[in-house]
Design an enzyme around this catalytic site. Structure first.
Site, PDB file in Angstrom:
ATOM      1  N   PHE A  92      12.787 -16.774  13.996  1.00 35.97           N
ATOM      2  CA  PHE A  92      11.767 -15.728  14.009  1.00 35.97           C
ATOM      3  C   PHE A  92      12.433 -14.440  14.457  1.00 35.97           C
ATOM      4  CE2 PHE A  92       8.040 -13.506  15.849  1.00 35.97           C
ATOM      5  CZ  PHE A  92       7.294 -13.437  14.686  1.00 35.97           C
ATOM      6  N   ALA A  93      12.905 -13.654  13.489  1.00 33.80           N
ATOM      7  CA  ALA A  93      13.670 -12.446  13.780  1.00 33.80           C
ATOM      8  C   ALA A  93      12.725 -11.303  14.161  1.00 33.80           C
ATOM      9  CB  ALA A  93      14.509 -12.054  12.570  1.00 33.80           C
ATOM     10  N   HIS A  94      13.067 -10.580  15.222  1.00 37.37           N
ATOM     11  CA  HIS A  94      12.248  -9.456  15.659  1.00 37.37           C
ATOM     12  C   HIS A  94      12.996  -8.679  16.724  1.00 37.37           C
ATOM     13  CE1 HIS A  94      11.598 -12.538  18.687  1.00 37.37           C
ATOM     14  NE2 HIS A  94      11.145 -11.608  19.515  1.00 37.37           N
ATOM     15  N   SER A  95      12.454  -7.541  17.084  1.00 36.19           N
ATOM     16  CA  SER A  95      12.959  -6.766  18.204  1.00 36.19           C
ATOM     17  C   SER A  95      11.776  -6.075  18.857  1.00 36.19           C
ATOM     18  CB  SER A  95      14.005  -5.748  17.733  1.00 36.19           C
ATOM     19  OG  SER A  95      14.619  -5.117  18.850  1.00 36.19           O
TER      20      SER A  95
END
Length: 286
Positions: free
Chosen positions: A70-73
């Site tokens: 789950f890619a995020h920033s």
């Protein structure tokens, strides 16, 4: 099947779905997800770099379940609006996670704040935690067919959308185990409402997955009125730890937290009610 799926479908348009994408490594996999959010107007290119930097700084904690990243920033000026993308990889890639590698699915999130996408995250956590739905998502032959599953439909055939798919014959999406029966021990006293923190690097992504799964278990136990769950980031968690019964997080974030004066419980699969059930039993010794 569930509530709030409309929110998820709106945040993840069919144009932001790509299937059987080839990536040489985890950076390229995140890059593919980031480009989709740029193409659909959710972010600028800078946000893709921020997602990569998040993993470089905090480790592969974004690999929330076997095969799923789950890619995020953090919210930033690079986020133009809250949005998501979905990339199913043609070949799995290693992110460096101790137990959940290799990754075949990268879901990316760009959030303008920490609250607007909460219901969508709850929906996604339930989708990925349900074996039948997870299998339907893994086997969807086209982006349109996958989007239909997200909308609560179960199309038997995705052939209405043309184009080659080269979809794998077998599903590589993890299947969650069934939750054991609730404990017979009585719940904590209502007069002393308990707090459990779910923690991730930014407080807007993976911690919400874990929060939703934990709340499902608490509902099943009948403890929802006695235990409140708060999703937070590592910095805030250190300040709030003294008020919590326990902190639930990934192994990577647990190392970052260190000794906070409260039990820090590691969860490997953030979508598994069975694993979270076991962690909760250990926390309360039931």
């Amino acid at each position: 099947m569930m509530t709030c799926m409309e929110d998820l479908k709106d945040l993840l348009p069919v144009e932001a779905v790509r299937l059987d994408v080839r990536a040489a490594d985890w950076r390229e996999a995140i890059g593919a997800a980031g480009r989709l959010m740029v193409e659909t107007g959710a972010t600028t290119d800078e946000y893709t770099g921020e997602m990569v930097a998040n993993v470089e700084e905090n480790g592969p904690y974004i690999v929330i379940a076997p095969g799923v990243a789950f890619a995020h920033s953090r919210p930033s000026p690079a986020v133009l609006r809250t949005g998501m993308s979905w990339v199913r990889l043609a070949e799995p890639v290693e992110f460096g996670h101790e137990s959940n590698d290799p990754v075949t699915l990268v879901v990316a999130l760009a959030a303008q704040d920490s609250a607007a996408h909460t219901s969508a995250m709850a929906s996604l956590a339930r989708l990925l935690g349900d074996p039948a739905t997870a299998a339907a998502l893994a086997e969807a032959p086209t982006p349109k067919a996958l989007h239909a599953v997200l909308a609560g439909e179960r199309p038997e055939d995705g052939s209405e959308e043309s184009g080659p798919t080269d979809a794998p014959e077998a599903s590589t999406t993890p299947k969650a185990s069934a939750t054991p029966e609730p404990p017979t021990a009585s719940a904590p006293r209502a007069a002393s409402l308990h707090t459990i923190l779910t923690v991730c690097g930014n407080g807007v992504g993976t911690s919400l997955f874990l929060k939703n799964t934990l709340e499902q278990v608490l509902d099943r136990w009948g403890w929802s009125g006695f235990v409140t769950v708060e999703a937070t980031d590592t910095i805030s968690a250190k300040g709030k730890a003294s008020e919590a019964v326990a902190l639930l997080t990934s192994r990577e974030i647990a190392r970052t937290l260190g000794d906070v004066g409260r039990p820090v419980k590691v969860v490997q699969d953030f979508t598994s009610t069975a694993e979270v059930d076991a962690v909760l039993r250990d926390t309360y010794d039931v």
